[in-house]
Design an enzyme around this catalytic site. Sequence first.
Site, PDB file in Angstrom:
ATOM      1  N   HIS A  72      10.616   9.496  -5.156  1.00  0.00           N
ATOM      2  CA  HIS A  72       9.677  10.150  -4.435  1.00  0.00           C
ATOM      3  C   HIS A  72      10.113  10.491  -2.769  1.00  0.00           C
ATOM      4  O   HIS A  72      10.488   9.415  -2.372  1.00  0.00           O
ATOM      5  CB  HIS A  72       8.369   9.395  -4.197  1.00  0.00           C
ATOM      6  N   TYR A 200      -3.033   9.245  -1.560  1.00  0.00           N
ATOM      7  CA  TYR A 200      -4.228   8.317  -1.233  1.00  0.00           C
ATOM      8  C   TYR A 200      -5.276   9.132  -0.556  1.00  0.00           C
ATOM      9  O   TYR A 200      -5.037  10.396  -0.016  1.00  0.00           O
ATOM     10  CB  TYR A 200      -3.535   7.738   0.219  1.00  0.00           C
ATOM     11  N   PRO A 292      -2.975  -4.085  -2.381  1.00  0.00           N
ATOM     12  CA  PRO A 292      -1.995  -3.336  -2.789  1.00  0.00           C
ATOM     13  C   PRO A 292      -1.852  -1.894  -2.001  1.00  0.00           C
ATOM     14  O   PRO A 292      -0.965  -1.372  -2.500  1.00  0.00           O
ATOM     15  CB  PRO A 292      -2.647  -3.222  -4.067  1.00  0.00           C
ATOM     16  N   LYS A 296       3.314  -3.202  -1.183  1.00  0.00           N
ATOM     17  CA  LYS A 296       4.350  -4.185  -0.512  1.00  0.00           C
ATOM     18  C   LYS A 296       4.689  -5.212  -1.403  1.00  0.00           C
ATOM     19  O   LYS A 296       5.638  -5.920  -1.108  1.00  0.00           O
ATOM     20  CB  LYS A 296       3.844  -4.409   0.995  1.00  0.00           C
ATOM     21  N   TYR A 383       6.435   2.480   5.334  1.00  0.00           N
ATOM     22  CA  TYR A 383       6.014   2.680   4.060  1.00  0.00           C
ATOM     23  C   TYR A 383       7.322   2.465   3.149  1.00  0.00           C
ATOM     24  O   TYR A 383       7.181   1.956   2.091  1.00  0.00           O
ATOM     25  CB  TYR A 383       5.465   4.028   3.875  1.00  0.00           C
TER      26      TYR A 383
END
Length: 388
Positions: A72, A200, A292, A296, A383
């Site tokens: 990704h 998200y 979550p 991480k 991220y």
Amino acid sequence: MRTQVAIIGAGPAGLLLGQLLHRRGIDNIILERQTADYVLGRIRAGVIEQGTIDLLDEAGVGTRMHDEGLVHEGVLICIDGVRHRIPLKELTGKTLMVYGQTEITKDLMDGRAAAAAPTVYSAHDVAVHDISGNAPRVTYRADGKSHEIVCDYIAGCDGFHGISRKSVPAGAITTYERVYPLGWLGILSDTPPVTDESMYVRHPRGFALCSMRSPTRSRYYVQCSLAEDIDAWPDERFWEEFKPRLDEESRERLIIGPSIEKSIAPLRSFVAEPMRFGRLFLAGDAAHIVPPTGAKGLNLAASDVWYLSRAFIEHYAEHSDAALDHYSARALARVWKAERFSWWITTLLHAISENPFDLKIQLAELDHLFQSKAAAMAFAENYVGLPY
Ligand SMILES: Cc1cc2nc3c(=O)[nH]c(=O)nc-3n(C[C@H](O)[C@H](O)[C@H](O)COP(=O)(O)OP(=O)(O)OC[C@H]3O[C@@H](n4cnc5c(N)ncnc54)[C@H](O)[C@@H]3O)c2cc1C
């Protein structure tokens, strides 16, 4: 029995540590409370950072991940039906890999079996002794018999509910905790994902996450109350709650199918300090938990293992304890930054507060994230995973 490092727990932290040590000629035995099938059946993490990928390669178990994992280069954030993309690779030069924790666990178990390194599954009543002295011991029961392992060090990789952290004398440990008033109701389904990259979703009905494990397997979540009973959520009810939170494009692409797993996970931030007590070292969820949202948890378990494996290798190869002495401080420096990011992204995207001021602040922060390259860069840097 005698070994150099006794490892408690055959989750990702314990298996990865065992494999890295074995490859450097350091003897270790892993004790796991559950059966191997039970460990493999736990559906959990799926997004891994470059540092974790590199460690799996170093452990000699990365081939299938590179063949089957999905790379990704960005992540999507959908606010009230409008999509925004954070171009992770463009901003940081780094990508993420989508490859399920169950697959990682399987690859590590296969690697361990091929190396004929010992793992005791269904080990009951595991207990640590003499961790302050020079010859710590681990006792357990298996096959109806009592056993004892004498070792140089113990690695407590037995997760949040394990015995390692609880074996430390009261007063020698400080814990920091935040429990969020919500959970994630997750569903795994053999249907093509609605997006090509994780998305998200922030919506007045509550948070949702569209993620995947493969091009044909979706992992979706909706924010739920902690009081929810999983039995009150037949698949139809999940889809009815999930679909309206999506943007139009995802709603059109959504294919509904039966769940192959469904569960509710509470959201919690937790850190225990320090991560070393005499000859007992904690790694992974045994020492810290993140909600979550930032993906991480597994990656932190891997970075702990990176610091700890280096420290053991330095001890045995160079007879230096410097890295062992610095393990806790080095690991915690990275842990706290991941705790901060996970807390921040959780409070940014969930409907938590009913105070209209907090809502306005969330929206302002999101607007800043989408308008400012510096803000997007800070997000992306965290991220994709901070350096070790
Ligand atoms: C629903 C969910 C989704 C998640 N999603 C993500 C994600 O997308 N990305 C991410 O990075 N992380 C995610 N996580 C977190 C991630 O799964 C954990 O951080 C990771 O499993 C930690 O690995 P670990 O080896 O430290 O602990 P664990 O995986 O908990 O392994 C500990 C092992 O120790 C064993 N054990 C426990 N007690 C004993 C005992 N007394 N004796 C012997 N053995 C014992 C357990 O059976 C277990 O096998 C998620 C977690 C959950 C629950």
